[in-house]
Design a protein around this motif. Structure first.
Motif, PDB file in Angstrom:
ATOM      1  N   ARG A 175       1.261  -1.187  -0.010  1.00  0.00           N
ATOM      2  CA  ARG A 175      -0.200  -0.100  -0.193  1.00  0.00           C
ATOM      3  C   ARG A 175       0.550   1.880  -0.049  1.00  0.00           C
ATOM      4  O   ARG A 175       0.253   2.524  -0.869  1.00  0.00           O
ATOM      5  N   LEU A 176       2.308   1.295   1.003  1.00  0.00           N
ATOM      6  CA  LEU A 176       3.195   2.550   1.099  1.00  0.00           C
ATOM      7  C   LEU A 176       3.594   2.860  -0.337  1.00  0.00           C
ATOM      8  O   LEU A 176       3.591   3.522  -1.364  1.00  0.00           O
ATOM      9  N   LEU A 177       3.909   1.242  -1.116  1.00  0.00           N
ATOM     10  CA  LEU A 177       4.646   1.805  -2.825  1.00  0.00           C
ATOM     11  C   LEU A 177       3.337   1.872  -3.955  1.00  0.00           C
ATOM     12  O   LEU A 177       4.239   2.953  -4.118  1.00  0.00           O
ATOM     13  N   GLU A 178       2.123   1.872  -3.131  1.00  0.00           N
ATOM     14  CA  GLU A 178       1.020   2.643  -4.121  1.00  0.00           C
ATOM     15  C   GLU A 178       0.510   4.051  -3.900  1.00  0.00           C
ATOM     16  O   GLU A 178       1.068   4.680  -5.427  1.00  0.00           O
ATOM     17  N   ILE A 179       1.008   4.428  -3.401  1.00  0.00           N
ATOM     18  CA  ILE A 179       0.749   5.900  -2.884  1.00  0.00           C
ATOM     19  C   ILE A 179       1.761   6.273  -3.157  1.00  0.00           C
ATOM     20  O   ILE A 179       2.099   7.934  -3.810  1.00  0.00           O
ATOM     21  N   ALA A 180       3.515   5.420  -3.255  1.00  0.00           N
ATOM     22  CA  ALA A 180       4.725   6.829  -3.550  1.00  0.00           C
ATOM     23  C   ALA A 180       4.508   6.713  -4.701  1.00  0.00           C
ATOM     24  O   ALA A 180       5.073   7.695  -5.026  1.00  0.00           O
ATOM     25  N   ARG A 181       4.032   5.271  -5.472  1.00  0.00           N
ATOM     26  CA  ARG A 181       3.660   5.630  -6.684  1.00  0.00           C
ATOM     27  C   ARG A 181       2.828   6.466  -7.559  1.00  0.00           C
ATOM     28  O   ARG A 181       3.209   7.272  -8.809  1.00  0.00           O
ATOM     29  N   ALA A 182       1.942   6.734  -7.236  1.00  0.00           N
ATOM     30  CA  ALA A 182       0.852   8.193  -7.796  1.00  0.00           C
ATOM     31  C   ALA A 182       1.467   9.855  -6.941  1.00  0.00           C
ATOM     32  O   ALA A 182       1.880   9.994  -7.697  1.00  0.00           O
ATOM     33  N   LEU A 183       2.169   8.945  -5.954  1.00  0.00           N
ATOM     34  CA  LEU A 183       3.326  10.549  -4.950  1.00  0.00           C
ATOM     35  C   LEU A 183       3.828  10.926  -6.952  1.00  0.00           C
ATOM     36  O   LEU A 183       4.353  11.844  -6.923  1.00  0.00           O
ATOM     37  N   ALA A 184       4.930   9.486  -7.430  1.00  0.00           N
ATOM     38  CA  ALA A 184       6.163   9.917  -8.282  1.00  0.00           C
ATOM     39  C   ALA A 184       5.366  10.151  -9.523  1.00  0.00           C
ATOM     40  O   ALA A 184       6.352  11.413 -10.481  1.00  0.00           O
ATOM     41  N   ARG A 185       3.955  10.952  -9.473  1.00  0.00           N
ATOM     42  CA  ARG A 185       3.655  11.336 -11.069  1.00  0.00           C
ATOM     43  C   ARG A 185       3.058  12.964 -10.886  1.00  0.00           C
ATOM     44  O   ARG A 185       2.779  13.589 -11.170  1.00  0.00           O
TER      45      ARG A 185
END
Length: 289
Positions: A175-185
């Motif tokens: 879940r933290l990775l998915e949040i980080a991936r969204a923030l990368a955009r």
């Protein structure tokens, strides 16, 4: 209902229009009304919670806000501009991102590679194809990219697992990775779908702290659909409650916690609950079902 009632909130001097706003959103599926005349706004660097019992219409409203579903009536605005008819891709380009209840990750990519890929989708899409054609994978990252990915790894507490493949990650880390991936955009507004679903108490607390730091450190606004009401009330600036597709309450966590209609929806208390009674009356009349 008059058009003026559902005009976007105008920005006054020294203020901003809401980053994301629903005005009078109604969604009908045949004879079923999933959302009925719902208003909701997410301001700059706000955490806004959207809660309600199962089947209340939360997922439908999320789909409308993200562009996956067109409302039967009502409008969606971003920064005061009508985006009701725009695609999810165009909303993403304007700064809208979302996560999903079940993390959708590439099992063979490492945590860091997920972030690099997301960054390039926003900032250097042509590099993705060039690197793949040249069999370079995610090698040779420019300095700006490395810095941004390093920032996300640190702020989302992913340093210890950044080189691990996504396959086999604990759910909390995924879940933290998915949040980080969204923030990368580099979004302005992030829609979070059940961020605590399936997590234990420790993992939920960790995700909550990360989300608060996301708003503080990255300047992002958050709208989250969440089943854990106490989590939402404990970390949100504003909370909206749906029941039978109708918004029965909205305000600060303290206001929502005291609202009789909310207690009735969640606890079944036999108290005066005009909004719920109106919704039930409309169901009987065939307006909501």
């Amino acid at each position: 209902m008059s058009t003026a009632l559902h005009a976007p909130q105008a920005a006054t001097p020294g203020t901003e229009a809401p980053r994301l706003e629903a005005r009078g959103v109604t969604v009908r599926f045949g004879g079923l009304v999933a959302n009925k005349d719902v208003d909701l706004a997410v301001g700059s660097q706000q955490i806004v919670g959207l809660v309600g019992p199962n089947g209340a219409g939360k997922s439908t409203l999320f789909a409308v806000l993200s562009g996956l579903l067109r409302p039967t009536s009502g409008r969606v605005f971003m920064d005061g501009e009508d985006v009701t008819g725009t695609s999810p891709q165009k909303r993403a380009a304007r700064g809208l991102a979302r996560t999903f209840q079940h993390p959708e990750l590439f099992s063979s990519l490492s945590v860091r590679e997920h972030l690099v890929l997301a960054y390039r989708m926003k900032n250097a899409k042509s590099r993705i194809w060039t690197d793949l054609l040249n069999f370079r994978g995610f090698a040779s990252s420019p300095k700006a990219e490395d810095q941004r990915v390093d920032e996300l790894v640190e702020s989302l507490q992913l340093g210890a697992i950044q080189h691990r493949p996504a396959a086999g990650l604990p759910l909390g880390s995924a879940r933290l990775l998915e949040i980080a991936r969204a923030l990368a955009r580099e979004p302005r507004v992030l829609l979070l779908d059940e961020p605590s679903s399936g997590l234990d108490v420790r993992e939920t607390e960790e995700v909550a702290e990360v989300l608060k730091s996301v708003v503080r450190d990255h300047g992002v606004s958050l709208l989250m659909v969440e089943h854990d009401v106490e989590l939402v009330l404990g970390m949100s600036d504003a909370v909206h409650v749906l029941d039978f597709g109708v918004k029965i309450a909205g305000g600060t966590p303290a206001e929502v916690r005291r609202d009789p209609a909310v207690r009735a929806a969640y606890l079944g208390e036999e108290i005066e609950k005009p909004a719920v009674q109106r919704a039930e009356a409309e169901i009987e009349q065939g307006e909501l079902a």
